[in-house]
Design an enzyme around this catalytic site. Structure first.
Site, PDB file in Angstrom:
ATOM      1  N   GLU A  17      28.600 -11.661 -20.433  1.00 50.90           N
ATOM      2  CA  GLU A  17      29.428 -10.778 -19.594  1.00 50.90           C
ATOM      3  C   GLU A  17      30.754 -10.440 -20.423  1.00 50.90           C
ATOM      4  O   GLU A  17      31.170 -11.688 -20.850  1.00 50.90           O
ATOM      5  CB  GLU A  17      29.735 -11.234 -18.230  1.00 50.90           C
ATOM      6  CG  GLU A  17      30.714 -10.443 -17.447  1.00 50.90           C
ATOM      7  CD  GLU A  17      30.750 -10.603 -15.848  1.00 50.90           C
ATOM      8  OE1 GLU A  17      29.655 -11.006 -15.322  1.00 50.90           O
ATOM      9  OE2 GLU A  17      31.793 -11.214 -15.388  1.00 50.90           O
ATOM     10  N   LYS A 165      20.595  -6.791   1.073  1.00 46.02           N
ATOM     11  CA  LYS A 165      21.036  -6.079  -0.129  1.00 46.02           C
ATOM     12  C   LYS A 165      20.261  -6.304  -1.353  1.00 46.02           C
ATOM     13  O   LYS A 165      19.851  -5.360  -1.968  1.00 46.02           O
ATOM     14  CB  LYS A 165      22.440  -6.107  -0.476  1.00 46.02           C
ATOM     15  CG  LYS A 165      22.853  -7.354  -1.027  1.00 46.02           C
ATOM     16  CD  LYS A 165      24.502  -7.445  -1.645  1.00 46.02           C
ATOM     17  CE  LYS A 165      24.936  -8.653  -2.382  1.00 46.02           C
ATOM     18  NZ  LYS A 165      26.233  -8.615  -2.563  1.00 46.02           N
TER      19      LYS A 165
HETATM   20  P1  FAD Z   1      29.423  -7.348  -0.336  1.00 52.62           P
HETATM   21  O1  FAD Z   1      27.914  -7.404  -0.951  1.00 52.62           O
HETATM   22  O2  FAD Z   1      29.881  -6.149   0.357  1.00 52.62           O
HETATM   23  O3  FAD Z   1      29.991  -8.597   0.476  1.00 52.62           O
HETATM   24  C1  FAD Z   1      31.304  -8.720   0.702  1.00 52.62           C
HETATM   25  C2  FAD Z   1      31.218  -9.574   2.126  1.00 52.62           C
HETATM   26  O4  FAD Z   1      30.953  -8.537   3.383  1.00 52.62           O
HETATM   27  C3  FAD Z   1      30.460 -10.716   1.992  1.00 52.62           C
HETATM   28  O5  FAD Z   1      31.112 -11.654   2.966  1.00 52.62           O
HETATM   29  C4  FAD Z   1      29.140 -10.256   2.993  1.00 52.62           C
HETATM   30  O6  FAD Z   1      28.648 -11.268   3.589  1.00 52.62           O
HETATM   31  C5  FAD Z   1      29.865  -9.033   3.749  1.00 52.62           C
HETATM   32  N1  FAD Z   1      28.801  -8.080   4.167  1.00 52.62           N
HETATM   33  C6  FAD Z   1      28.084  -7.483   3.394  1.00 52.62           C
HETATM   34  N2  FAD Z   1      27.521  -6.533   4.102  1.00 52.62           N
HETATM   35  C7  FAD Z   1      27.974  -6.570   5.400  1.00 52.62           C
HETATM   36  C8  FAD Z   1      27.641  -5.615   6.613  1.00 52.62           C
HETATM   37  N3  FAD Z   1      26.641  -4.580   6.692  1.00 52.62           N
HETATM   38  N4  FAD Z   1      28.323  -6.212   7.791  1.00 52.62           N
HETATM   39  C9  FAD Z   1      29.397  -7.053   7.936  1.00 52.62           C
HETATM   40  N5  FAD Z   1      29.539  -7.954   6.634  1.00 52.62           N
HETATM   41  C10 FAD Z   1      28.794  -7.537   5.458  1.00 52.62           C
HETATM   42  N6  FAD Z   1      34.588  -7.740  -8.832  1.00 52.62           N
HETATM   43  C11 FAD Z   1      35.274  -6.607  -9.763  1.00 52.62           C
HETATM   44  O7  FAD Z   1      36.093  -6.140  -9.157  1.00 52.62           O
HETATM   45  N7  FAD Z   1      34.659  -6.188 -11.009  1.00 52.62           N
HETATM   46  C12 FAD Z   1      33.579  -6.749 -11.405  1.00 52.62           C
HETATM   47  O8  FAD Z   1      33.105  -6.327 -12.437  1.00 52.62           O
HETATM   48  C13 FAD Z   1      32.826  -8.089 -10.906  1.00 52.62           C
HETATM   49  N8  FAD Z   1      31.698  -8.472 -11.208  1.00 52.62           N
HETATM   50  C14 FAD Z   1      31.365  -9.588 -10.475  1.00 52.62           C
HETATM   51  C15 FAD Z   1      30.116 -10.017 -11.208  1.00 52.62           C
HETATM   52  C16 FAD Z   1      29.349 -11.157 -10.538  1.00 52.62           C
HETATM   53  C17 FAD Z   1      28.088 -11.755 -11.190  1.00 52.62           C
HETATM   54  C18 FAD Z   1      29.864 -11.495  -9.217  1.00 52.62           C
HETATM   55  C19 FAD Z   1      29.180 -12.647  -8.440  1.00 52.62           C
HETATM   56  C20 FAD Z   1      31.013 -11.098  -8.612  1.00 52.62           C
HETATM   57  C21 FAD Z   1      31.538  -9.977  -9.418  1.00 52.62           C
HETATM   58  N9  FAD Z   1      32.928  -9.461  -8.893  1.00 52.62           N
HETATM   59  C22 FAD Z   1      33.475  -8.606  -9.404  1.00 52.62           C
HETATM   60  C23 FAD Z   1      33.448 -10.114  -7.473  1.00 52.62           C
HETATM   61  C24 FAD Z   1      32.848  -9.100  -6.339  1.00 52.62           C
HETATM   62  O9  FAD Z   1      33.470  -7.472  -6.605  1.00 52.62           O
HETATM   63  C25 FAD Z   1      33.582  -9.698  -5.069  1.00 52.62           C
HETATM   64  O10 FAD Z   1      33.245 -11.073  -4.863  1.00 52.62           O
HETATM   65  C26 FAD Z   1      33.734  -8.949  -3.854  1.00 52.62           C
HETATM   66  O11 FAD Z   1      34.760  -9.619  -3.092  1.00 52.62           O
HETATM   67  C27 FAD Z   1      32.603  -8.573  -2.948  1.00 52.62           C
HETATM   68  O12 FAD Z   1      31.540  -8.102  -3.873  1.00 52.62           O
HETATM   69  P2  FAD Z   1      30.041  -8.128  -3.115  1.00 52.62           P
HETATM   70  O13 FAD Z   1      29.421  -7.098  -3.976  1.00 52.62           O
HETATM   71  O14 FAD Z   1      29.579  -9.432  -2.953  1.00 52.62           O
HETATM   72  O15 FAD Z   1      30.396  -7.607  -1.654  1.00 52.62           O
END
Ligand code: FAD
Length: 288
Positions: A17, A165
């Site tokens: 990455e 998801k």
């Molecule tokens: P989500 O999947 O939306 O989850 C976020 C929270 O919402 C979780 O607590 C989940 O349980 C909850 N949730 C999900 N769906 C629901 C629902 N329907 N109802 C209620 N709650 C729900 N960040 C960046 O800004 N840029 C990047 O390039 C980046 N790359 C990343 C790469 C990796 C491999 C990882 C692990 C993380 C990365 N992140 C990045 C960080 C990420 O954007 C953050 O962790 C962010 O806070 C949440 O992203 P997520 O995709 O897990 O969100």
């Protein structure tokens, strides 16, 4: 073969990455890093995306550069908080035109006060997964947090939303972690939800303990006491501390490979030396 879902189906993947640099010196340095890591023949590389679209152009530029100038398949990270559906559609059209086939679909982070980002049509990454899926053009990854996402109220809800998801995506990549049991528990939990999509393990070699501790704090990962104590044995010798960090990451990778992890994804922080050392230690360096 450039779709990550196909690469994972063919055997373990090893990937790196990068983040898009802010200035000319950063681009030059990243160019050198990529040249040094290209010899390791990674399965794919991924490029991060700044919260709210702050690196929209730079991320796309780096993804396109990798696609055009190297034989390595790129994956673009894309966060949805702060974006309208229209903006996401435009970004996907551009990636498709460029021949990019992989997107890591992320929620990103809302403003610190928890208010919805202005103009945002999205709340959760699952909504982005749906929109990307509807194009039919991309292999889709999602983020997984072995030690739970910091905004998850409890384990059950964290795992339920992740399972949901991941069912609609092709694979997950985890936040970094330091205990193999966190990863194995996550895989078990997904199995209990009937989800067996590949979960690639995110690896952060600890070359700077203070920096990694800050990142761990923000991402909900624990830096265990034994790790701190082991790195602390180096005292003020930064090179020795980095050597110990590589040793610890190598041990974790070896255990993950033994446990059957479908892939290892290295958070390089745009540097090559730790990953090169880990490859050497694990005997992963391709023969000339
Ligand atoms: P989500 O999947 O939306 O989850 C976020 C929270 O919402 C979780 O607590 C989940 O349980 C909850 N949730 C999900 N769906 C629901 C629902 N329907 N109802 C209620 N709650 C729900 N960040 C960046 O800004 N840029 C990047 O390039 C980046 N790359 C990343 C790469 C990796 C491999 C990882 C692990 C993380 C990365 N992140 C990045 C960080 C990420 O954007 C953050 O962790 C962010 O806070 C949440 O992203 P997520 O995709 O897990 O969100």
């Amino acid at each position: 073969m450039a779709r990550i879902a196909d690469l994972l189906a063919a055997g373990p993947t090893y990937s790196f990455e990068f983040f898009p640099p802010k200035n000319e010196a950063g681009w030059l340095s990243l160019g050198r890093t990529i040249a040094e890591l290209e010899d390791l023949e990674p399965s794919f590389v991924s490029v991060t995306y700044g919260a709210g679209g702050s690196t929209r152009t730079r991320t796309a530029d780096l993804v396109s550069w990798v696609k055009r100038q190297t034989p390595i398949p790129p994956m673009a990270h894309l966060t949805c908080h702060g974006h309208s559906r229209h903006e996401i559609a435009d970004i996907l059209i551009d990636y498709r035109a460029e021949g990019v086939e992989n997107i890591l679909a992320l929620g990103g982070d809302p403003p610190a006060d928890g208010s919805p980002a202005p103009g945002s049509d999205y709340r959760y990454s699952s909504e982005l997964v749906d929109d990307i899926r509807s194009t039919g053009a991309f292999s889709i990854g999602v983020a997984a947090h072995p030690e739970l996402h910091p905004r998850s109220p409890d384990r059950d809800s964290d795992r339920r939303h992740l399972a949901s998801k991941l069912r609609d995506a092709d694979f997950a990549i985890t936040q970094f972690f330091f205990e193999v049991d966190h990863y194995l528990a996550l895989v078990d939990d997904m199995g209990a939800h009937g989800v067996d999509k590949p979960i690639v393990a995110g690896i952060m070699p600890v070359t700077n303990l203070a920096q990694v501790s800050r990142m761990a704090h923000m991402s909900g990962a624990e830096v265990p006491r034994w790790l701190v104590d082991r790195v602390a044995k180096a005292g003020d010798d930064a090179d020795d501390a980095a050597r110990i960090g590589v040793e610890i990451a190598t041990e974790l990778c070896a255990r993950l490979i033994e446990a059957g992890a479908p892939g290892l994804h290295f958070y390089t922080l745009n540097r090559s030396s730790a990953v090169r050392s880990i490859y050497t230690e694990l005997g992963l360096t391709p023969s000339p």
